[in-house]
Design an enzyme around this catalytic site. Sequence first.
Site, PDB file in Angstrom:
ATOM      1  N   ASP A 133     -20.190 -23.951 -63.727  1.00  0.00           N
ATOM      2  CA  ASP A 133     -19.564 -24.016 -65.039  1.00  0.00           C
ATOM      3  C   ASP A 133     -20.331 -23.254 -66.128  1.00  0.00           C
ATOM      4  OD1 ASP A 133     -17.572 -24.884 -66.805  1.00  0.00           O
ATOM      5  OD2 ASP A 133     -18.703 -26.642 -67.399  1.00  0.00           O
ATOM      6  N   CYS A 187       3.019 -28.883 -58.974  1.00  0.00           N
ATOM      7  CA  CYS A 187       3.400 -29.577 -60.210  1.00  0.00           C
ATOM      8  C   CYS A 187       4.905 -29.757 -60.326  1.00  0.00           C
ATOM      9  CB  CYS A 187       2.883 -28.813 -61.424  1.00  0.00           C
ATOM     10  SG  CYS A 187       1.106 -28.976 -61.704  1.00  0.00           S
ATOM     11  N   CYS A 190       7.310 -31.653 -63.213  1.00  0.00           N
ATOM     12  CA  CYS A 190       6.563 -32.681 -63.951  1.00  0.00           C
ATOM     13  C   CYS A 190       5.951 -32.104 -65.229  1.00  0.00           C
ATOM     14  CB  CYS A 190       5.462 -33.259 -63.071  1.00  0.00           C
ATOM     15  SG  CYS A 190       4.454 -34.529 -63.870  1.00  0.00           S
ATOM     16  N   CYS A 213      -7.471 -28.933 -78.960  1.00  0.00           N
ATOM     17  CA  CYS A 213      -7.894 -29.755 -77.820  1.00  0.00           C
ATOM     18  C   CYS A 213      -9.018 -30.711 -78.219  1.00  0.00           C
ATOM     19  CB  CYS A 213      -8.360 -28.856 -76.674  1.00  0.00           C
ATOM     20  SG  CYS A 213      -8.928 -29.754 -75.226  1.00  0.00           S
TER      21      CYS A 213
END
Length: 313
Positions: A133, A187, A190, A213
């Site tokens: 990350d 997905c 949905c 966010c």
Amino acid sequence: MALARAIKQEAQAIGFDAVGIARVDTAPALPSMLAARLTGWLQRGFHATMAWMERTPEKRADPRLVLPGCRSIIVVGMNYFTGHRADERPGHGRIARYAWGKDYHEVLESRLKALETRITALAPNAATKSYVDTGPIMEKAWAQQAGLGWIGKHSNLVSAEHGSWLLLGEILTTLDLDADEPATDLCGSCTLCLQACPTQAIAEPYIVDANRCISYLTIELRGAAAVPDELRRRMGNHIFGCDDCLDVCPFNLRAEPTHEPAFQPSPATLAPDLDALAQLDDAAFRRTFQESPIKRAKLAGLQQNLSIAKNNQ
């Protein structure tokens, strides 16, 4: 195939819950597609104040510019779902699940280094480079390519086995390894994650506007930049990160709790007392969160988040 299988066995023995392999040279169009996607997102200003994301987008999209001669990417994942429920009684805040335990960077980095050592023993001439990350790698796209899961409409990885609760790491290598089948997007129609976002940060399926966010607002937003009043009211009791779009994913119904002790919550993260945390000075903050991802917010950032949460309650 034998070498790829041996590397996967080593990864599982070290403690990774998921491992897959993606080939860079057999997907020649993917880097340019990723670069175009990233550039378009940046042009819309969805990275907010995270100016570092503007640097060399073409490098972020092409692992061969990170590790010359890169042929394969070994992508690993660790399940961090503990099965606990956050204590959200009045006076308590909410912390994202990944920050309930110890800093995942340190947990995964040490194991990735161990896996690199074992790869070197198996293939002494191979070059490797690992990241958790922190490197210029679009890790979710390569995780999907390696079969670990698909990028959901909330822009996070979804695993058919582990749901939304995989922390990712990767090893770039010059080895010519057999690749896994890329994961299929399941997905469907949905839209639960879009509906669940308190601040409507998911601008459209698969696209998140960081400006709205809660994870960005409570972790990355620094200094004099103020959270707009409209968003403050929608942040509720979130004081570090947000799981709202992840919590509603139907694939989490299949998720089993992790066996990793490092990810287990402490009382301060599972039931964070807003008043008690507001009393922390800098030394107490460092002592309380020295092994936690929460230290990234710094004391000033946490205090701002606490103030917003207390006002909302």
